[in-house]
Design a protein around this motif. Structure first.
Motif, PDB file in Angstrom:
ATOM      1  N   GLY A 259      -0.889   0.598   5.585  1.00  0.00           N
ATOM      2  CA  GLY A 259      -2.265   0.190   5.848  1.00  0.00           C
ATOM      3  C   GLY A 259      -2.920  -0.553   4.709  1.00  0.00           C
ATOM      4  N   GLY A 260      -2.167  -0.822   3.645  1.00  0.00           N
ATOM      5  CA  GLY A 260      -2.718  -1.496   2.477  1.00  0.00           C
ATOM      6  C   GLY A 260      -3.049  -2.947   2.763  1.00  0.00           C
ATOM      7  N   VAL A 261      -4.216  -3.389   2.288  1.00  0.00           N
ATOM      8  CA  VAL A 261      -4.651  -4.767   2.476  1.00  0.00           C
ATOM      9  C   VAL A 261      -4.332  -5.579   1.222  1.00  0.00           C
ATOM     10  N   HIS A 262      -4.688  -6.855   1.266  1.00  0.00           N
ATOM     11  CA  HIS A 262      -4.494  -7.700   0.090  1.00  0.00           C
ATOM     12  C   HIS A 262      -5.380  -7.182  -1.054  1.00  0.00           C
ATOM     13  N   VAL A 263      -4.835  -7.180  -2.260  1.00  0.00           N
ATOM     14  CA  VAL A 263      -5.527  -6.640  -3.432  1.00  0.00           C
ATOM     15  C   VAL A 263      -5.861  -5.153  -3.197  1.00  0.00           C
ATOM     16  N   PHE A 264      -4.883  -4.420  -2.678  1.00  0.00           N
ATOM     17  CA  PHE A 264      -5.083  -2.998  -2.408  1.00  0.00           C
ATOM     18  C   PHE A 264      -5.387  -2.209  -3.677  1.00  0.00           C
ATOM     19  N   ASP A 265      -4.982  -2.733  -4.829  1.00  0.00           N
ATOM     20  CA  ASP A 265      -5.163  -1.995  -6.082  1.00  0.00           C
ATOM     21  C   ASP A 265      -6.584  -2.066  -6.619  1.00  0.00           C
ATOM     22  N   GLU A 266      -7.484  -2.708  -5.875  1.00  0.00           N
ATOM     23  CA  GLU A 266      -8.895  -2.659  -6.267  1.00  0.00           C
ATOM     24  C   GLU A 266      -9.435  -1.230  -6.189  1.00  0.00           C
ATOM     25  N   ASN A 267      -8.847  -0.448  -5.285  1.00  0.00           N
ATOM     26  CA  ASN A 267      -9.283   0.944  -5.120  1.00  0.00           C
ATOM     27  C   ASN A 267      -8.321   1.864  -5.870  1.00  0.00           C
ATOM     28  N   MET A 268      -8.577   2.017  -7.161  1.00  0.00           N
ATOM     29  CA  MET A 268      -7.697   2.838  -7.995  1.00  0.00           C
ATOM     30  C   MET A 268      -7.855   4.331  -7.718  1.00  0.00           C
ATOM     31  N   ASP A 269      -8.853   4.715  -6.915  1.00  0.00           N
ATOM     32  CA  ASP A 269      -9.053   6.130  -6.563  1.00  0.00           C
ATOM     33  C   ASP A 269      -8.234   6.546  -5.348  1.00  0.00           C
ATOM     34  N   ASP A 270      -7.678   5.570  -4.643  1.00  0.00           N
ATOM     35  CA  ASP A 270      -6.857   5.862  -3.472  1.00  0.00           C
ATOM     36  C   ASP A 270      -5.582   6.591  -3.926  1.00  0.00           C
ATOM     37  N   PRO A 271      -5.279   7.753  -3.352  1.00  0.00           N
ATOM     38  CA  PRO A 271      -4.072   8.494  -3.755  1.00  0.00           C
ATOM     39  C   PRO A 271      -2.792   7.667  -3.651  1.00  0.00           C
ATOM     40  N   ALA A 272      -2.689   6.827  -2.619  1.00  0.00           N
ATOM     41  CA  ALA A 272      -1.501   5.990  -2.464  1.00  0.00           C
ATOM     42  C   ALA A 272      -1.385   4.980  -3.597  1.00  0.00           C
ATOM     43  N   VAL A 273      -2.532   4.459  -4.051  1.00  0.00           N
ATOM     44  CA  VAL A 273      -2.539   3.506  -5.160  1.00  0.00           C
ATOM     45  C   VAL A 273      -2.189   4.214  -6.466  1.00  0.00           C
ATOM     46  N   LYS A 274      -2.723   5.411  -6.651  1.00  0.00           N
ATOM     47  CA  LYS A 274      -2.386   6.193  -7.848  1.00  0.00           C
ATOM     48  C   LYS A 274      -0.890   6.481  -7.897  1.00  0.00           C
ATOM     49  N   ASP A 275      -0.329   6.866  -6.764  1.00  0.00           N
ATOM     50  CA  ASP A 275       1.118   7.125  -6.707  1.00  0.00           C
ATOM     51  C   ASP A 275       1.908   5.860  -7.020  1.00  0.00           C
ATOM     52  N   ALA A 276       1.415   4.730  -6.507  1.00  0.00           N
ATOM     53  CA  ALA A 276       2.105   3.461  -6.751  1.00  0.00           C
ATOM     54  C   ALA A 276       2.117   3.126  -8.236  1.00  0.00           C
ATOM     55  N   PHE A 277       0.992   3.332  -8.912  1.00  0.00           N
ATOM     56  CA  PHE A 277       0.939   3.029 -10.340  1.00  0.00           C
ATOM     57  C   PHE A 277       1.781   4.009 -11.157  1.00  0.00           C
ATOM     58  N   ASN A 278       1.912   5.227 -10.684  1.00  0.00           N
ATOM     59  CA  ASN A 278       2.829   6.154 -11.354  1.00  0.00           C
ATOM     60  C   ASN A 278       4.253   5.623 -11.295  1.00  0.00           C
ATOM     61  N   GLU A 279       4.599   5.028 -10.169  1.00  0.00           N
ATOM     62  CA  GLU A 279       5.938   4.438 -10.030  1.00  0.00           C
ATOM     63  C   GLU A 279       6.085   3.189 -10.892  1.00  0.00           C
ATOM     64  N   VAL A 280       5.002   2.430 -11.032  1.00  0.00           N
ATOM     65  CA  VAL A 280       5.029   1.255 -11.908  1.00  0.00           C
ATOM     66  C   VAL A 280       5.319   1.686 -13.351  1.00  0.00           C
TER      67      VAL A 280
END
Length: 288
Positions: A259-280
């Protein structure tokens, strides 16, 4: 602490970058490339929260400008990115006391594309991270009129002609330049405007600036992140790139944001985004 430098002089035009260091010497570095359809944006677009995240993980950050299209075409934009990387590897390693053998390149959207393009450089980065980037600029999504962008207010050619400058520029606010991108996506002229070549009639010429068509066995390890609801750059672009890398034997991973949109990382509070950055961060540490 931020330090701004000029990494390249293109004629009378200075091209700049910002360095955010860490206390440790011989630190690895993430070179960041902003997005904006190659048309707008600047080195300031990198989010402070993300800079802090990388710094706290032990990575210095080098956020760069590059000459923008359509005033400058992709051949010279690619050269700017390569020159920034080589400056960081040579002069930058002495000035900032960082490790020249542990330089990673990352970016979002057009910055993700340019990050992937760095895999075709003669001297390559240690690894690549592409956020909602693209590898194939001769595919129909890029060369044909976009229904998503056609649903927006139509941009007249006269306005585009007014927005385009006579001299090169490397910092372009979105509110002044988005119309150029919108026009290109609405009319299907975007890739020709960026490259100076017709992607249909001169397909082979444009193909050389497509990372997807130039993957080789020595391509750096690559991490791809993309949302499934991206209306700007199709999610399939990262799927295709991952497949091409796998077929070439290049270590890679695609992180899908449901369900992620373009520039999904604008919302750094989203748990899915946090998990993604942990993987980064894990990806970076695994190669450092």
């Amino acid at each position: 602490m931020k330090k701004t430098i000029v990494y390249k002089q293109a004629g009378s035009h200075e091209i700049k970058a910002d360095f955010y260091g860490v206390e440790a010497r011989n630190a690895p570095v993430l070179m960041y490339i902003h997005g904006g359809g190659l048309i707008f944006g600047s080195r300031d677009d990198m989010k402070e929260e993300q800079i802090k995240l990388y710094n706290e993980a032990g990575f210095a950050v080098f956020s760069i400008d590059y000459r923008l299209a359509p005033e400058t075409k992709i051949a010279d934009i690619k050269l700017d990115v390569e020159d920034a990387f080589l400056w960081l590897k040579t002069k930058g390693s002495e000035l900032f006391q960082i490790d020249p053998e542990r330089i990673f390149i990352s970016g979002g959207s057009a910055g993700g594309y340019l990050s992937l393009l760095s895999g075709t450089f003669e001297t390559k980065p240690k690894g690549i991270i592409s956020f909602y980037g693209y590898g194939d600029i001769i595919d129909r999504w890029a060369t044909e009129s976009s229904a998503y962008f056609r649903a927006m207010s139509s941009v007249p050619k006269e306005l585009v002609d007014m927005l385009i400058k006579k001299e090169p520029l490397s910092e372009g606010p979105i509110n002044q330049r988005f119309g150029i991108y919108l026009y290109g996506r609405q009319t299907g002229s975007w890739i020709e405007d960026m490259t100076g070549y017709d992607p249909i009639l001169q397909r082979d010429l444009v193909k050389k600036w497509s990372p997807y068509w130039n993957v080789s066995a020595d391509f750096p390890p690559t991490l791809l992140l993309h949302g499934t609801k991206d209306d700007d750059v199709p999610y399939e672009e990262s799927v295709k790139m991952a497949k091409a890398l796998t077929e070439a034997g290049v270590p890679n991973k695609l992180i899908t944001i449901p369900g992620g949109v373009h520039v999904f990382d604008e919302n750094m509070d989203d748990p899915a985004v946090k998990d993604a950055f942990n993987e980064v961060i894990s990806f970076l540490h695994s190669l450092s």
